[in-house]
Design an enzyme around this catalytic site. Structure first.
Site, short mmCIF file in Angstrom:
data_model
loop_
_atom_site.label_atom_id
_atom_site.label_comp_id
_atom_site.label_asym_id
_atom_site.label_seq_id
_atom_site.Cartn_x
_atom_site.Cartn_y
_atom_site.Cartn_z
N GLY A 146 0.83 -1.20 0.00
CA GLY A 146 0.00 0.00 0.00
C GLY A 146 0.87 1.26 0.00
O GLY A 146 1.49 1.58 -1.01
N SER A 217 6.47 -4.87 -1.31
CA SER A 217 6.27 -3.48 -1.69
C SER A 217 6.38 -2.58 -0.45
O SER A 217 7.40 -2.60 0.23
CB SER A 217 4.93 -3.32 -2.41
OG SER A 217 4.80 -2.06 -3.02
N TRP A 218 5.33 -1.81 -0.13
CA TRP A 218 5.39 -0.99 1.08
C TRP A 218 5.71 -1.85 2.30
O TRP A 218 6.38 -1.40 3.23
CB TRP A 218 4.06 -0.25 1.29
CG TRP A 218 3.83 0.10 2.72
CD1 TRP A 218 2.96 -0.47 3.60
CD2 TRP A 218 4.54 1.10 3.48
NE1 TRP A 218 3.06 0.10 4.84
CE2 TRP A 218 4.04 1.08 4.80
CE3 TRP A 218 5.55 2.01 3.17
CZ2 TRP A 218 4.49 1.91 5.80
CZ3 TRP A 218 6.02 2.85 4.18
CH2 TRP A 218 5.49 2.79 5.48
N ASP A 407 9.70 -4.45 -12.71
CA ASP A 407 8.90 -3.68 -11.76
C ASP A 407 8.98 -2.19 -12.11
O ASP A 407 10.06 -1.60 -12.09
CB ASP A 407 9.43 -3.91 -10.34
CG ASP A 407 8.47 -3.45 -9.26
OD1 ASP A 407 7.75 -2.46 -9.49
OD2 ASP A 407 8.46 -4.06 -8.18
N HIS A 434 5.71 -6.07 -10.74
CA HIS A 434 5.56 -5.70 -9.34
C HIS A 434 4.73 -6.70 -8.54
O HIS A 434 4.94 -6.85 -7.34
CB HIS A 434 4.91 -4.32 -9.24
CG HIS A 434 4.85 -3.77 -7.85
ND1 HIS A 434 5.96 -3.29 -7.19
CD2 HIS A 434 3.81 -3.65 -6.97
CE1 HIS A 434 5.62 -2.88 -5.99
NE2 HIS A 434 4.32 -3.09 -5.82
#
Length: 467
Positions: A146, A217-218, A407, A434
């Site tokens: 996120g 990711s985050w 990505d 990604h």
């Protein structure tokens, strides 16, 4: 059109069916290889029409499918006539992919939820969590992306649940961890360091001494930030799509320079055409701050709904794009160099937005988009001079890093830079983009978690009693 929605239960809906159509429960459909958007948002087919996006979200959350016509499972192969061609194409794609990756590791089987609950962490937030696997297994926590995307039970299948005790959670302000109020209420007392201490409170609540910290990711940024303060509680890490929240990374994702903007210049213009003050020196943090201001309803030039639509379209474009440019190492304008230009406030509330947010599903989407803007605008609330790479130099635990060379959101240079400084880090570069659910990323990630589960030294550390 078929929309494959990754998560606890993948779902299929027909775009020809009207909003609010009939739904029923369905078994899981295995269509993970369509072009998806899961890590950045709640998961939808990027080519879906706006009306079906709403239905896709409903299906994603409820695990249901549209039933304006009879639907049967893959055993009978009967589908809506309007979906038939797309379904056949999807199945052909899946068969071809499986043939190419017959030796690749897939997700582990799903298990029963050991328990689910909430933990009060202060500031009006209750943290929702679940445990999967076996109680005497190797403790692990998976951190979703996120910020604000929320967890799905599918994430537990990245681990062998006969060997792991996997903790999933919705980070504060999203999913089932939202506090009372609308989407704007989730911004208050919501920083990286609040999330870090939430994790530590949850670890203590579950009476886990040390755990494997994983994320995508985050979630990798949050994992590294957690380790920067609580390294003694980390057994090992498995990270996919490394995100370090450096200024140059934010410039790559959202800046006007030679980054993701070059992947699709038309998409970039659609994103920023309402911001006439942008120059090649504008900080990406200022652009995110402008979107945040619009989404909370404080800019008459753009409605909250339209601002979020532009943001989602940009993220959706990047998650399906390929061949990203290299990460630029040139210095970027910082927020101290550029101030957000003033905007005229609206004369009244945005009524269409109030109706739109009345939906639980769209409310979740709004929170996810707003939290991402919030964190980008504030560079994850890191103080000037703080860099995760500096902290990583002191990590003694093993780190497995999985990163797709294609990505277009988190450039592969992030992973290379992390592995270059972390003493016990190993890099696995895949041909993926990604998404966590790309077959190549799943294969590399599952191999890493499987390997950690066999390491006797790590398991012996995990079995030590709390002091």
């Amino acid at each position: 059109m078929i929309s494959a929605l990754p998560g606890t239960t993948s779902a299929v809906i027909c775009s020809a069916c009207p909003t609010g159509g009939h739904f029923r429960k369905t078994s899981r459909l295995d269509l993970p290889q369509l072009k998806l958007m899961d890590d950045i948002g709640f998961g939808w087919n990027i080519r879906a029409e706006p009306a079906s996006l709403f239905l896709a979200l409903a299906a994603r959350r409820l695990g249901r499918i549209c039933q304006t016509k009879p639907w049967c499972s893959r055993r009978t192969g009967r589908i809506h006539s309007c979906c038939e061609a797309s379904a056949l194409r999807s199945r052909s794609m899946l068969r071809a992919l499986n043939a190419q990756t017959s030796e690749a590791r897939a997700l582990h089987d799903a298990g029963e939820v050991l328990r689910a609950g909430t933990l009060e962490v202060g500031d009006g937030f209750k943290l929702y969590f679940e445990e999967h696997g076996v109680l005497d297994g190797l403790p692990a926590v998976f951190l979703h992306g996120g910020p604000g995307a929320g967890c799905s039970r599918r994430m537990a299948q990245l681990f062998d649940l006969s060997k792991y005790r996997v903790v999933l959670l919705d980070q504060r302000g999203c999913g089932k961890s939202k506090r009372p109020g609308d989407h704007t209420a989730q911004l208050h007392c919501n920083t990286t360091w609040h999330l870090v201490e939430d994790l530590e409170a949850l670890r203590d609540h579950l009476q886990i001494d040390k755990w494997v910290v994983a994320g995508g990711s985050w979630g990798t940024c949050l994992a590294l930030a957690y380790a920067s303060r609580h390294a003694d509680r980390v057994l090992a890490m498995v990270l996919r799509a490394v995100c370090l929240f450096r200024e140059e990374e934010l410039g790559f994702f959202l800046g006007p320079g030679p980054g993701a903007r070059t992947v699709d210049r038309d998409a970039w213009r659609n994103l920023t055409d309402w911001l006439p003050w942008i120059t090649n020196r504008t900080s990406p943090r200022i652009i995110a701050a402008a979107f945040r201001r619009a989404v909370v309803g404080e800019d008459s030039a753009m409605s909250p709904r339209d601002a979020m639509g532009k943001w989602w379209q940009w993220e959706a474009k990047l998650i399906t794009a390929r061949d990203p440019p290299a990460l630029s190492r040139q210095p970027l304008a910082s927020c101290s160099d550029v101030e957000l230009p003033p905007a005229d406030p609206p004369t009244g509330p945005w009524q269409d937005m109030l109706m739109w947010l009345a939906s639980f599903f769209m409310g979740n989407m709004a929170v996810q988009a707003l939290l991402t803007m919030h964190y980008v605008a504030e560079r994850a609330f890191f103080l000037p001079g703080f860099e995760l790479l500096d902290a990583a130099r002191l990590f003694s635990f093993p780190i497995d890093v999985v990163h797709g060379r294609n990505d277009c959101i988190c450039p592969v240079e992030n992973a290379k830079d992390l592995v270059a400084v972390a003493p016990s880090a190993t890099l696995h570069v895949t041909d993926a983009g990604h998404s966590q659910w790309d077959a190549n990323n799943v294969d590399a990630f599952v191999r890493a978690t499987d390997h950690i589960a066999t390491c006797t030294d790590i398991r012996s550390l995990a079995s030590c009693k709390k002091k």
